[in-house]
Design an enzyme around this catalytic site. Structure first.
Site, PDB file in Angstrom:
ATOM      1  N   ARG A   1       5.724 -13.234   9.345  1.00 44.57           N
ATOM      2  CA  ARG A   1       6.312 -11.936   9.035  1.00 44.57           C
ATOM      3  C   ARG A   1       7.641 -11.790   9.750  1.00 44.57           C
ATOM      4  O   ARG A   1       7.908 -12.450  10.761  1.00 44.57           O
ATOM      5  CB  ARG A   1       5.352 -10.795   9.383  1.00 44.57           C
ATOM      6  CG  ARG A   1       5.073 -10.632  10.857  1.00 44.57           C
ATOM      7  CD  ARG A   1       3.912  -9.687  11.116  1.00 44.57           C
ATOM      8  NE  ARG A   1       4.194  -8.317  10.722  1.00 44.57           N
ATOM      9  CZ  ARG A   1       3.543  -7.672   9.749  1.00 44.57           C
ATOM     10  NH1 ARG A   1       2.576  -8.253   9.088  1.00 44.57           N
ATOM     11  NH2 ARG A   1       3.838  -6.437   9.454  1.00 44.57           N
TER      12      ARG A   1
ATOM     13  N   LYS B   1       4.864   0.449   8.823  1.00 47.09           N
ATOM     14  CA  LYS B   1       4.888   1.770   8.178  1.00 47.09           C
ATOM     15  C   LYS B   1       4.219   2.817   9.048  1.00 47.09           C
ATOM     16  O   LYS B   1       4.656   3.954   9.122  1.00 47.09           O
ATOM     17  CB  LYS B   1       4.163   1.683   6.827  1.00 47.09           C
ATOM     18  CG  LYS B   1       4.963   1.024   5.737  1.00 47.09           C
ATOM     19  CD  LYS B   1       4.312   1.301   4.388  1.00 47.09           C
ATOM     20  CE  LYS B   1       3.895   0.052   3.664  1.00 47.09           C
ATOM     21  NZ  LYS B   1       2.473  -0.189   3.589  1.00 47.09           N
TER      22      LYS B   1
ATOM     23  N   GLU C   1       0.873  -1.167   0.000  1.00 53.60           N
ATOM     24  CA  GLU C   1       0.000   0.000   0.000  1.00 53.60           C
ATOM     25  C   GLU C   1       0.920   1.229   0.000  1.00 53.60           C
ATOM     26  O   GLU C   1       1.829   1.309   0.827  1.00 53.60           O
ATOM     27  CB  GLU C   1      -0.878  -0.013   1.255  1.00 53.60           C
ATOM     28  CG  GLU C   1      -1.922   1.070   1.204  1.00 53.60           C
ATOM     29  CD  GLU C   1      -2.783   1.168   2.468  1.00 53.60           C
ATOM     30  OE1 GLU C   1      -2.659   0.301   3.356  1.00 53.60           O
ATOM     31  OE2 GLU C   1      -3.573   2.131   2.545  1.00 53.60           O
TER      32      GLU C   1
HETATM   33  P1  ATP Z   1       2.941  -2.173   7.445  1.00 52.37           P
HETATM   34  O1  ATP Z   1       2.210  -2.535   8.694  1.00 52.37           O
HETATM   35  O2  ATP Z   1       4.386  -1.978   7.644  1.00 52.37           O
HETATM   36  O3  ATP Z   1       2.290  -1.052   6.702  1.00 52.37           O
HETATM   37  P2  ATP Z   1       1.631  -3.852   5.715  1.00 52.37           P
HETATM   38  O4  ATP Z   1       1.511  -5.328   5.704  1.00 52.37           O
HETATM   39  O5  ATP Z   1       0.431  -3.073   6.062  1.00 52.37           O
HETATM   40  O6  ATP Z   1       2.842  -3.471   6.566  1.00 52.37           O
HETATM   41  P3  ATP Z   1       1.703  -3.567   2.946  1.00 52.37           P
HETATM   42  O7  ATP Z   1       2.135  -2.418   2.143  1.00 52.37           O
HETATM   43  O8  ATP Z   1       0.272  -3.923   2.931  1.00 52.37           O
HETATM   44  O9  ATP Z   1       2.186  -3.288   4.382  1.00 52.37           O
HETATM   45  O10 ATP Z   1       2.584  -4.853   2.662  1.00 52.37           O
HETATM   46  C1  ATP Z   1       2.883  -5.365   1.401  1.00 52.37           C
HETATM   47  C2  ATP Z   1       3.295  -6.792   1.564  1.00 52.37           C
HETATM   48  O11 ATP Z   1       4.412  -6.895   2.433  1.00 52.37           O
HETATM   49  C3  ATP Z   1       2.188  -7.635   2.156  1.00 52.37           C
HETATM   50  O12 ATP Z   1       2.048  -8.809   1.383  1.00 52.37           O
HETATM   51  C4  ATP Z   1       2.662  -7.946   3.540  1.00 52.37           C
HETATM   52  O13 ATP Z   1       2.215  -9.198   3.966  1.00 52.37           O
HETATM   53  C5  ATP Z   1       4.178  -7.908   3.391  1.00 52.37           C
HETATM   54  N1  ATP Z   1       4.809  -7.541   4.646  1.00 52.37           N
HETATM   55  C6  ATP Z   1       4.574  -6.431   5.389  1.00 52.37           C
HETATM   56  N2  ATP Z   1       5.294  -6.448   6.524  1.00 52.37           N
HETATM   57  C7  ATP Z   1       6.023  -7.593   6.505  1.00 52.37           C
HETATM   58  C8  ATP Z   1       6.965  -8.197   7.401  1.00 52.37           C
HETATM   59  N3  ATP Z   1       7.313  -7.615   8.551  1.00 52.37           N
HETATM   60  N4  ATP Z   1       7.499  -9.387   7.047  1.00 52.37           N
HETATM   61  C9  ATP Z   1       7.179  -9.969   5.887  1.00 52.37           C
HETATM   62  N5  ATP Z   1       6.300  -9.471   5.012  1.00 52.37           N
HETATM   63  C10 ATP Z   1       5.716  -8.294   5.299  1.00 52.37           C
HETATM   64 MG    MG Z   2      -1.052  -2.069   5.552  1.00 53.36          MG
END
Ligand code: ATP
Ligand code: MG
Length: 539
Positions: free
Chosen positions: A254, A264, A28
């Site tokens: 994760r 993020k 995102e």
């Molecule tokens: P954040 O909480 O940091 O915003 P998110 O999962 O909301 O993380 P996205 O932009 O939706 O962020 O993530 C894109 C991809 O990265 C998703 O498929 C998510 O599962 C993966 N991802 C995010 N954080 C991790 C992590 N700590 N380890 C492995 N994969 C991750």
């Molecule tokens: Mg997210």
């Protein structure tokens, strides 16, 4: 050793379920990518698409207009490219808004979705609990025609934010709360970063994501474990929206790293509150920060290979990440001398016009490698901590009357010093003749070797000494109470002349100090500590 995702793919290819694979990385654009995302990119790109000769999409999950920004789109594409990923397929979920809307209409027509007037709070309050079923909305059985009409009103801008929602009609008594008539569309009157004000209804993640995967023909939709409970809804959406060959979702653990923030949302808070100097601050676990710190793409990819892919959440030691870049820089980084807390050292048995060129190996781990020239004169800088007037027991460096070797040069003996109060300002020493490195048969023994810099040819550098952002305290405490007050210490240092010409982004080993990377942003001679020399990580 293969991981469980590879086992699944290999089975699917062997059984003929798929003849080729397509994976995606779906960020995102609401912040910069972090090292957790690197794990996901490595798995979806190097670990699957590349390994099995498949296709890979970088797809922006830009379905929430309030939080998304083009700056984040640009930074994410840059960061993914920097990791060496082929970014020829950059896609946007927002390009599928029309198709998603049509899917929603299809669900309403099939009696599988209805328009409701509950607020977000009411939806939450009537959802039930793990032990109790939810309460059905009075609108659950409203006529299909009525829902179709209201959904059109929502789409046409006739409905204020939050007044109406579209819900999937599944099962308010399902043991899985995600299946209790989840909201799939809401009204948001905001300008979208790509669609402008074309839409004022926006799909929810759980509805949009499976449709995005299905449209792109993703074969293996790989996400993190917290979405495991959402999989039945994912399957319901692609089935009821009547996609052929629907994708399948697989979950992995994760990445979490000790003393690091990995979301993020929280990283944005650090940036917005000024706790760090932007998303690319070298203390940040963002790709932009790690890159500025001196991490290389290969060191991050090696790290992801080492941590592997599993279904069990755990916290990785920071030392493991550090060892990946340290090993690389030990093999590749040119060596240099820099004095981070300088005091003057005068050689009393050499004149002011004394100047000698000494040979130094650029990197002693490379056999027959390059040699660099370093100047020595009668005025040098040494590290303040390398000279003691009243030395502690077992002190192996310079003391009055004692000897030490200047790295790559001569053995010296300290004969005097000058102080300003308690503070030593200058050491006076003499070279012991016949002790030049490589040509020394004097038989003089020394306990220590110290680094030094020639004062007459030295360049001024700024060395940024970084420590972890978070203190090593209980994880339960909110991170704002765990901030390490000394995560950055700036030193005005003296360095060998050739560091004055270092290219941005080049890393060096400063002898006895650590690895330092010439900052990629600053026009001045700024060096960032990448990692120390010692491996504190126990394998
Ligand atoms: P954040 O909480 O940091 O915003 P998110 O999962 O909301 O993380 P996205 O932009 O939706 O962020 O993530 C894109 C991809 O990265 C998703 O498929 C998510 O599962 C993966 N991802 C995010 N954080 C991790 C992590 N700590 N380890 C492995 N994969 C991750
Ligand atoms: Mg997210």
């Amino acid at each position: 050793m293969s991981n469980f995702i590879e086992d699944i793919i290999e089975n699917d290819l062997a059984s003929g379920k798929h003849s080729g694979i397509i994976t995606r990385f779906p960020p995102e654009p609401n912040g910069y990518l972090h090292i957790g995302h690197v794990k996901s990119i490595c798995l979806n790109y190097y670990g699957t698409a590349v390994k099995y000769g498949g296709k890979f999409n970088l797809r922006f999950d830009d379905t929430n207009p309030a939080k998304e920004d083009d700056e984040f789109v640009r930074s994410i594409v840059d960061d993914v490219k920097w990791l060496g990923v082929d970014t020829s397929n950059v896609l946007f979920a927002s390009d599928y808004f029309q198709k998603m809307y049509e899917c929603a209409v299809l669900l309403i027509k099939k009696g599988k979705a209805y328009v409701d007037d509950m607020s977000a709070d009411e939806v939450r309050a009537t959802r039930g609990t793990l032990t109790e079923p939810g309460v059905e909305s009075k609108n659950r059985n409203r006529p299909i025609e009525e829902s179709l009409k209201l959904f059109e009103d929502m789409k046409n801008g006739l409905v204020p934010d939050g007044a109406l929602i579209l819900r999937a009609k599944i099962d308010m008594a399902s043991p899985n709360i995600n299946m209790r008539d989840p909201v799939i569309y809401r009204v948001v009157h905001e300008v979208h970063h790509r669609q402008g004000d074309k839409w004022c209804i926006y799909p929810m993640y759980d509805f949009a994501h499976p449709i995005e995967d299905a449209i792109e023909g993703i074969t293996h939709s790989i996400c993190t474990l917290e979405f495991e409970d959402h999989r039945p809804l994912y399957d319901w959406i692609v089935r009821e929206c009547e996609f052929e060959n629907p994708p399948h979702q697989y979950e992995f653990a994760r990445l979490a790293i000790k003393r690091t923030i990995m979301s993020k949302r929280y990283l944005k808070r650090l940036v917005d509150t000024g706790a760090v100097d932007g998303w690319d601050d070298p203390r940040m676990p963002t790709i932009a920060g790690l890159r500025r710190r001196g991490y290389t793409p290969s060191s991050l990819i090696t790290f992801c290979e080492k941590i592997g892919v599993s279904k069990a959440n755990s916290e990785v030691e920071t030392g493991l990440l550090e060892s990946c870049i340290r090993d690389e820089l030990n093999a590749n980084a040119p060596r240099a001398m820099a004095v981070l807390d300088p005091i003057e050292l005068e050689i009393i048995n050499r004149d002011d016009d004394y100047s000698e060129q000494l040979d130094f190996e650029v990197n002693p781990t490379v056999e027959g490698g390059e040699v660099r020239k370093t100047t020595i004169s009668n005025r040098l800088y040494i590290e303040r901590s390398d000279f003691e007037v009243t030395p502690p027991p077992k002190f192996k460096r310079l003391v009055l009357g004692g000897t030490v070797r200047l790295k790559g040069a001569y053995i010296i003996r300290a004969v005097d010093y000058e102080a300003d109060g308690d503070r030593v300002v200058k050491v006076k020493a003499e070279i012991i003749e016949g002790t030049k490195s490589g040509q020394d048969n004097s038989g003089v023994k020394v306990k220590g070797v110290i680094h030094w810099v020639d004062a007459k040819t030295a360049v001024d550098i700024q060395a940024n000494m970084y420590d972890y952002l978070l203190l090593d305290t209980e994880d339960k405490v909110d991170f704002s109470e765990r901030m390490n007050p000394s995560s950055l210490e700036v030193r005005q240092a003296k360095a060998e002349a050739y560091l004055g010409q270092a290219n941005k982004g080049t890393s060096f080993q400063f002898l006895r100090q650590g690895y330092f990377c010439r900052d990629i942003k600053s026009e001045n001679n700024v060096f960032n500590l990448v990692v120390g020399l010692k491996d504190s990580y126990k394998k």
